[in-house]
Design a protein around this motif. Sequence first.
Motif, PDB file in Angstrom:
ATOM      1  N   PHE A  10       0.832  -1.197   0.000  1.00  8.07           N
ATOM      2  CA  PHE A  10       0.000   0.000   0.000  1.00  8.07           C
ATOM      3  C   PHE A  10       0.865   1.245   0.000  1.00  8.07           C
ATOM      4  O   PHE A  10       2.010   1.226   0.446  1.00  8.07           O
ATOM      5  CB  PHE A  10      -0.890   0.046   1.245  1.00  8.07           C
ATOM      6  CG  PHE A  10      -2.014  -0.937   1.220  1.00  8.07           C
ATOM      7  CD1 PHE A  10      -3.059  -0.805   0.333  1.00  8.07           C
ATOM      8  CD2 PHE A  10      -2.029  -1.997   2.105  1.00  8.07           C
ATOM      9  CE1 PHE A  10      -4.102  -1.701   0.317  1.00  8.07           C
ATOM     10  CE2 PHE A  10      -3.069  -2.904   2.101  1.00  8.07           C
ATOM     11  CZ  PHE A  10      -4.110  -2.751   1.202  1.00  8.07           C
ATOM     12  N   ASP A  11       0.291   2.340  -0.477  1.00  6.41           N
ATOM     13  CA  ASP A  11       0.965   3.630  -0.411  1.00  6.41           C
ATOM     14  C   ASP A  11       0.851   4.211   0.996  1.00  6.41           C
ATOM     15  O   ASP A  11       1.777   4.831   1.503  1.00  6.41           O
ATOM     16  CB  ASP A  11       0.337   4.610  -1.411  1.00  6.41           C
ATOM     17  CG  ASP A  11       0.436   4.087  -2.843  1.00  6.41           C
ATOM     18  OD1 ASP A  11       1.455   3.447  -3.168  1.00  6.41           O
ATOM     19  OD2 ASP A  11      -0.510   4.323  -3.615  1.00  6.41           O
ATOM     20  N   ASP A  12      -0.301   4.009   1.614  1.00  4.66           N
ATOM     21  CA  ASP A  12      -0.570   4.611   2.905  1.00  4.66           C
ATOM     22  C   ASP A  12      -1.457   3.672   3.715  1.00  4.66           C
ATOM     23  O   ASP A  12      -2.465   3.187   3.213  1.00  4.66           O
ATOM     24  CB  ASP A  12      -1.282   5.955   2.685  1.00  4.66           C
ATOM     25  CG  ASP A  12      -1.366   6.786   3.939  1.00  4.66           C
ATOM     26  OD1 ASP A  12      -0.421   6.749   4.742  1.00  4.66           O
ATOM     27  OD2 ASP A  12      -2.389   7.479   4.116  1.00  4.66           O
ATOM     28  N   VAL A  13      -1.086   3.417   4.962  1.00  4.72           N
ATOM     29  CA  VAL A  13      -1.887   2.546   5.832  1.00  4.72           C
ATOM     30  C   VAL A  13      -2.115   3.287   7.147  1.00  4.72           C
ATOM     31  O   VAL A  13      -1.181   3.776   7.772  1.00  4.72           O
ATOM     32  CB  VAL A  13      -1.185   1.195   6.103  1.00  4.72           C
ATOM     33  CG1 VAL A  13      -2.027   0.334   7.022  1.00  4.72           C
ATOM     34  CG2 VAL A  13      -0.914   0.474   4.799  1.00  4.72           C
ATOM     35  N   VAL A  14      -3.391   3.338   7.555  1.00  2.00           N
ATOM     36  CA  VAL A  14      -3.773   4.025   8.775  1.00  2.00           C
ATOM     37  C   VAL A  14      -4.600   3.065   9.633  1.00  2.00           C
ATOM     38  O   VAL A  14      -5.438   2.330   9.115  1.00  2.00           O
ATOM     39  CB  VAL A  14      -4.602   5.288   8.452  1.00  2.00           C
ATOM     40  CG1 VAL A  14      -5.102   5.950   9.721  1.00  2.00           C
ATOM     41  CG2 VAL A  14      -3.792   6.263   7.631  1.00  2.00           C
ATOM     42  N   LYS A  58      -0.674   6.187  11.999  1.00  2.00           N
ATOM     43  CA  LYS A  58      -0.133   5.801  10.687  1.00  2.00           C
ATOM     44  C   LYS A  58       0.779   4.596  10.888  1.00  2.00           C
ATOM     45  O   LYS A  58       1.655   4.596  11.755  1.00  2.00           O
ATOM     46  CB  LYS A  58       0.649   6.956  10.071  1.00  2.00           C
ATOM     47  CG  LYS A  58       1.176   6.612   8.710  1.00  2.00           C
ATOM     48  CD  LYS A  58       1.786   7.801   8.032  1.00  2.00           C
ATOM     49  CE  LYS A  58       2.364   7.326   6.717  1.00  2.00           C
ATOM     50  NZ  LYS A  58       2.128   8.194   5.642  1.00  2.00           N
ATOM     51  N   LEU A  59       0.553   3.536  10.095  1.00  2.59           N
ATOM     52  CA  LEU A  59       1.401   2.348  10.156  1.00  2.59           C
ATOM     53  C   LEU A  59       2.491   2.479   9.103  1.00  2.59           C
ATOM     54  O   LEU A  59       2.224   2.816   7.951  1.00  2.59           O
ATOM     55  CB  LEU A  59       0.575   1.081   9.905  1.00  2.59           C
ATOM     56  CG  LEU A  59      -0.564   0.811  10.897  1.00  2.59           C
ATOM     57  CD1 LEU A  59      -1.323  -0.433  10.491  1.00  2.59           C
ATOM     58  CD2 LEU A  59      -0.052   0.682  12.297  1.00  2.59           C
ATOM     59  N   LEU A  60       3.718   2.210   9.502  1.00  4.30           N
ATOM     60  CA  LEU A  60       4.863   2.352   8.608  1.00  4.30           C
ATOM     61  C   LEU A  60       5.256   1.000   8.035  1.00  4.30           C
ATOM     62  O   LEU A  60       5.241  -0.012   8.735  1.00  4.30           O
ATOM     63  CB  LEU A  60       6.039   2.963   9.365  1.00  4.30           C
ATOM     64  CG  LEU A  60       5.773   4.327  10.000  1.00  4.30           C
ATOM     65  CD1 LEU A  60       6.968   4.777  10.818  1.00  4.30           C
ATOM     66  CD2 LEU A  60       5.417   5.353   8.936  1.00  4.30           C
ATOM     67  N   ASN A  61       5.641   1.002   6.761  1.00  8.06           N
ATOM     68  CA  ASN A  61       6.059  -0.222   6.084  1.00  8.06           C
ATOM     69  C   ASN A  61       7.421  -0.638   6.638  1.00  8.06           C
ATOM     70  O   ASN A  61       8.385   0.122   6.597  1.00  8.06           O
ATOM     71  CB  ASN A  61       6.141   0.015   4.579  1.00  8.06           C
ATOM     72  CG  ASN A  61       6.342  -1.267   3.802  1.00  8.06           C
ATOM     73  OD1 ASN A  61       6.694  -2.300   4.355  1.00  8.06           O
ATOM     74  ND2 ASN A  61       6.112  -1.185   2.510  1.00  8.06           N
ATOM     75  N   SER A  62       7.494  -1.865   7.138  1.00  7.11           N
ATOM     76  CA  SER A  62       8.757  -2.352   7.701  1.00  7.11           C
ATOM     77  C   SER A  62       9.663  -2.944   6.616  1.00  7.11           C
ATOM     78  O   SER A  62      10.714  -3.491   6.930  1.00  7.11           O
ATOM     79  CB  SER A  62       8.486  -3.391   8.789  1.00  7.11           C
ATOM     80  OG  SER A  62       7.833  -4.511   8.236  1.00  7.11           O
ATOM     81  N   ALA A  95       3.262  -0.073  13.926  1.00  5.53           N
ATOM     82  CA  ALA A  95       3.294   1.150  14.727  1.00  5.53           C
ATOM     83  C   ALA A  95       3.479   0.741  16.183  1.00  5.53           C
ATOM     84  O   ALA A  95       2.959  -0.288  16.619  1.00  5.53           O
ATOM     85  CB  ALA A  95       2.006   1.940  14.568  1.00  5.53           C
ATOM     86  N   ARG A  96       4.229   1.545  16.923  1.00  9.45           N
ATOM     87  CA  ARG A  96       4.407   1.308  18.354  1.00  9.45           C
ATOM     88  C   ARG A  96       3.240   1.944  19.093  1.00  9.45           C
ATOM     89  O   ARG A  96       2.984   3.134  18.949  1.00  9.45           O
ATOM     90  CB  ARG A  96       5.715   1.907  18.845  1.00  9.45           C
ATOM     91  CG  ARG A  96       6.914   1.131  18.421  1.00  9.45           C
ATOM     92  CD  ARG A  96       8.027   1.299  19.461  1.00  9.45           C
ATOM     93  NE  ARG A  96       8.905   0.149  19.499  1.00  9.45           N
ATOM     94  CZ  ARG A  96       8.665  -0.996  20.114  1.00  9.45           C
ATOM     95  NH1 ARG A  96       7.557  -1.160  20.768  1.00  9.45           N
ATOM     96  NH2 ARG A  96       9.527  -1.978  20.100  1.00  9.45           N
ATOM     97  N   SER A 135      -9.306  -0.811  13.352  1.00  8.06           N
ATOM     98  CA  SER A 135      -9.764  -0.731  11.972  1.00  8.06           C
ATOM     99  C   SER A 135      -8.600  -0.224  11.127  1.00  8.06           C
ATOM    100  O   SER A 135      -8.160   0.914  11.292  1.00  8.06           O
ATOM    101  CB  SER A 135     -10.958   0.217  11.851  1.00  8.06           C
ATOM    102  OG  SER A 135     -11.349   0.344  10.508  1.00  8.06           O
ATOM    103  N   VAL A 136      -8.090  -1.083  10.244  1.00  6.59           N
ATOM    104  CA  VAL A 136      -6.956  -0.715   9.388  1.00  6.59           C
ATOM    105  C   VAL A 136      -7.490  -0.396   8.001  1.00  6.59           C
ATOM    106  O   VAL A 136      -8.299  -1.144   7.450  1.00  6.59           O
ATOM    107  CB  VAL A 136      -5.920  -1.854   9.321  1.00  6.59           C
ATOM    108  CG1 VAL A 136      -4.822  -1.531   8.331  1.00  6.59           C
ATOM    109  CG2 VAL A 136      -5.335  -2.112  10.699  1.00  6.59           C
ATOM    110  N   ARG A 137      -6.993   0.709   7.451  1.00  8.62           N
ATOM    111  CA  ARG A 137      -7.402   1.126   6.111  1.00  8.62           C
ATOM    112  C   ARG A 137      -6.168   1.421   5.285  1.00  8.62           C
ATOM    113  O   ARG A 137      -5.237   2.072   5.752  1.00  8.62           O
ATOM    114  CB  ARG A 137      -8.282   2.363   6.192  1.00  8.62           C
ATOM    115  CG  ARG A 137      -9.579   2.076   6.906  1.00  8.62           C
ATOM    116  CD  ARG A 137     -10.419   3.295   7.053  1.00  8.62           C
ATOM    117  NE  ARG A 137     -11.619   2.935   7.809  1.00  8.62           N
ATOM    118  CZ  ARG A 137     -12.200   3.717   8.683  1.00  8.62           C
ATOM    119  NH1 ARG A 137     -11.722   4.902   8.923  1.00  8.62           N
ATOM    120  NH2 ARG A 137     -13.275   3.316   9.311  1.00  8.62           N
TER     121      ARG A 137
END
Length: 172
Positions: free
Chosen positions: A99-103, A119-123, A130-131, A142-144
């Motif tokens: 994904f480009d962006d994950v929240v 905001k979840l960061l791509n590892s 996210a911590r 709820s992840v989008r």
Amino acid sequence: MNKHIDTPKSNEFTGKHMLVIVIAFFAVIIGVNITMAVIASKTWTGLVVENSYVASQKFNAKLEAAARQEQRGWSGTIRYNAGVLEFTLVDKESRQVMFDDVVAHVGRPAFEQQDRQVKLLNSGNGTYQARLNFAPGPWQVSVRGRNDAGPYRLDTRIHVTATTSKQRSETP
């Protein structure tokens, strides 16, 4: 002449006894109602959507988006362990979906005061993290995300335990 004076016995039920019972009964009922109203007003506002008419107009579009998501055959997983919220998504062939962006929208079920968006960061390997420090108990997550194929949404509840800070995930 022996005069007999009627004096009430100490164990006789009188109107005063009945009055005390009725007042005590209603005091308990009113006290419980006030307590429950105060607790309810501090935990959940009861507001589900800002405008129910507008939400009803968007309902069919949400159903269509959910059907398109189901057709893609993607399978998502949400995990929480040791202070890290982790989301992974794979396609029908078990390949990572990027994904480009994950929240992530996280909060307590029916308790808006702890709701927040993260905001979840791509590892780097298709896993988004996210911590977060979740207190023990149930959490709604709820992840989008969005990419060229379209939007994706995954809703689940996790239960964080006090002793291990690990979770049990119930992913649909």
